[in-house]
Design a protein around this motif. Structure first.
Motif, short mmCIF file in Angstrom:
data_model
loop_
_atom_site.label_atom_id
_atom_site.label_comp_id
_atom_site.label_asym_id
_atom_site.label_seq_id
_atom_site.Cartn_x
_atom_site.Cartn_y
_atom_site.Cartn_z
N ILE A 46 -47.01 0.15 -1.54
CA ILE A 46 -47.26 -0.88 -2.55
C ILE A 46 -47.08 -0.29 -3.95
O ILE A 46 -46.47 -0.91 -4.83
CB ILE A 46 -48.67 -1.47 -2.38
CG1 ILE A 46 -48.78 -2.19 -1.03
CG2 ILE A 46 -49.00 -2.42 -3.52
CD1 ILE A 46 -47.78 -3.29 -0.84
N ILE A 47 -47.60 0.91 -4.16
CA ILE A 47 -47.46 1.56 -5.47
C ILE A 47 -45.98 1.79 -5.78
O ILE A 47 -45.52 1.59 -6.91
CB ILE A 47 -48.24 2.88 -5.50
CG1 ILE A 47 -49.75 2.60 -5.43
CG2 ILE A 47 -47.92 3.68 -6.77
CD1 ILE A 47 -50.60 3.84 -5.30
N ALA A 48 -45.23 2.21 -4.77
CA ALA A 48 -43.79 2.44 -4.95
C ALA A 48 -43.07 1.16 -5.33
O ALA A 48 -42.17 1.16 -6.18
CB ALA A 48 -43.18 3.04 -3.69
N GLU A 49 -43.46 0.04 -4.72
CA GLU A 49 -42.84 -1.24 -5.05
C GLU A 49 -43.19 -1.68 -6.47
O GLU A 49 -42.35 -2.20 -7.20
CB GLU A 49 -43.28 -2.32 -4.05
CG GLU A 49 -42.54 -2.27 -2.72
CD GLU A 49 -41.07 -2.58 -2.86
OE1 GLU A 49 -40.70 -3.65 -3.39
OE2 GLU A 49 -40.26 -1.72 -2.44
N VAL A 50 -44.45 -1.46 -6.87
CA VAL A 50 -44.85 -1.82 -8.24
C VAL A 50 -44.06 -1.00 -9.25
O VAL A 50 -43.46 -1.54 -10.21
CB VAL A 50 -46.37 -1.60 -8.45
CG1 VAL A 50 -46.73 -1.78 -9.92
CG2 VAL A 50 -47.17 -2.56 -7.60
N LEU A 51 -44.03 0.31 -9.08
CA LEU A 51 -43.33 1.19 -10.03
C LEU A 51 -41.82 0.95 -9.99
O LEU A 51 -41.18 0.90 -11.05
CB LEU A 51 -43.63 2.65 -9.69
CG LEU A 51 -45.07 3.10 -9.90
CD1 LEU A 51 -45.24 4.56 -9.49
CD2 LEU A 51 -45.50 2.91 -11.35
N GLY A 52 -41.25 0.79 -8.80
CA GLY A 52 -39.82 0.56 -8.70
C GLY A 52 -39.39 -0.74 -9.37
O GLY A 52 -38.41 -0.77 -10.11
N THR A 53 -40.15 -1.81 -9.12
CA THR A 53 -39.84 -3.09 -9.75
C THR A 53 -40.03 -3.01 -11.25
O THR A 53 -39.24 -3.57 -12.02
CB THR A 53 -40.73 -4.21 -9.17
OG1 THR A 53 -40.63 -4.20 -7.74
CG2 THR A 53 -40.29 -5.57 -9.69
N TYR A 54 -41.08 -2.31 -11.67
CA TYR A 54 -41.35 -2.14 -13.12
C TYR A 54 -40.16 -1.47 -13.80
O TYR A 54 -39.64 -1.97 -14.80
CB TYR A 54 -42.61 -1.32 -13.32
CG TYR A 54 -42.90 -1.03 -14.78
CD1 TYR A 54 -43.69 -1.90 -15.53
CD2 TYR A 54 -42.39 0.11 -15.40
CE1 TYR A 54 -43.95 -1.65 -16.87
CE2 TYR A 54 -42.64 0.36 -16.73
CZ TYR A 54 -43.42 -0.51 -17.46
OH TYR A 54 -43.67 -0.25 -18.79
#
Length: 200
Positions: A46-54
């Protein structure tokens, strides 16, 4: 039919290839998942998805902002396209092994529809992607001056019908490539040898 084996860490992985397709790959739902020596907790995904999308939205939309009339269009439209493409490529290489690098609710839902992603994880992924993109838009709003309702995106230059057809076609391209390269077992098997696996 051929066997494929490779040592990953302290584990030996053996796959069977028949007619160019991997039979019962490690990620198959019909058998327990193969342990490759590491596991990624769901929180990290989930953290990877947040940072990647950001980072994707920040880089892409920032290129649009600095290409506006206020900044003398220094990036140009081809430059904007290159920024988006390079951002996706870098992020896929950076966090793709963690979360799968979806960065888009439509990709997550498409994978779940094709039974390549568990439905129970879809809401969390979508929330993470929306959160990341919202934070990126907020960061750009704080960094650049402009009207409160300023849109940091591209606008269609032709008819609405033309825009719809073009968006439909390029979105089809996107999902076609992702589905073919990211989920098809035949694509996976063709890259095994390049990844250090050997046929026997």
């Amino acid at each position: 039919m051929a066997g494929i084996s490779s040592n990953i860490g302290s584990h030996e992985v053996t796959l069977t290839v028949k007619d160019g397709a991997v039979q019962n790959p490690p990620c198959s739902s019909s058998k327990p998942k193969q342990d490759f020596g590491f596991s990624v907790p769901f929180t990290q995904k989930i953290i990877a998805e947040v940072l990647g999308t950001y980072f994707l939205i920040f880089a892409g939309c920032a290129s649009v902002v600095v290409n506006s009339d206020d900044y003398e269009k220094v990036v140009t439209l081809p430059g904007i396209s290159i920024v988006w493409g390079l951002a996706v490529m870098v992020l896929v290489y950076s966090v793709g092994h963690i979360s799968g690098a979806h960065f888009n609710p439509s990709v997550t839902i498409a994978f779940a529809t094709c039974k390549r992603f568990p439905w129970k994880h879809v809401p969390a992924y979508v929330v993470a992607q929306v959160l990341g993109s919202t934070l990126a838009a907020g960061t750009l709003r704080l960094l650049f001056d402009g009207k409160q309702d300023h849109f940091t995106g591209t606008l269609p230059a032709g008819l609405d019908t033309q825009s719809f057809v073009i968006e439909f076609i390029i979105t089809f391209y996107l999902m076609f490539i992702i589905s073919g390269v990211g989920t098809d077992n035949r694509a996976v098997s063709s890259h095994l040898h390049a990844s250090g696996f050997t046929l026997r």
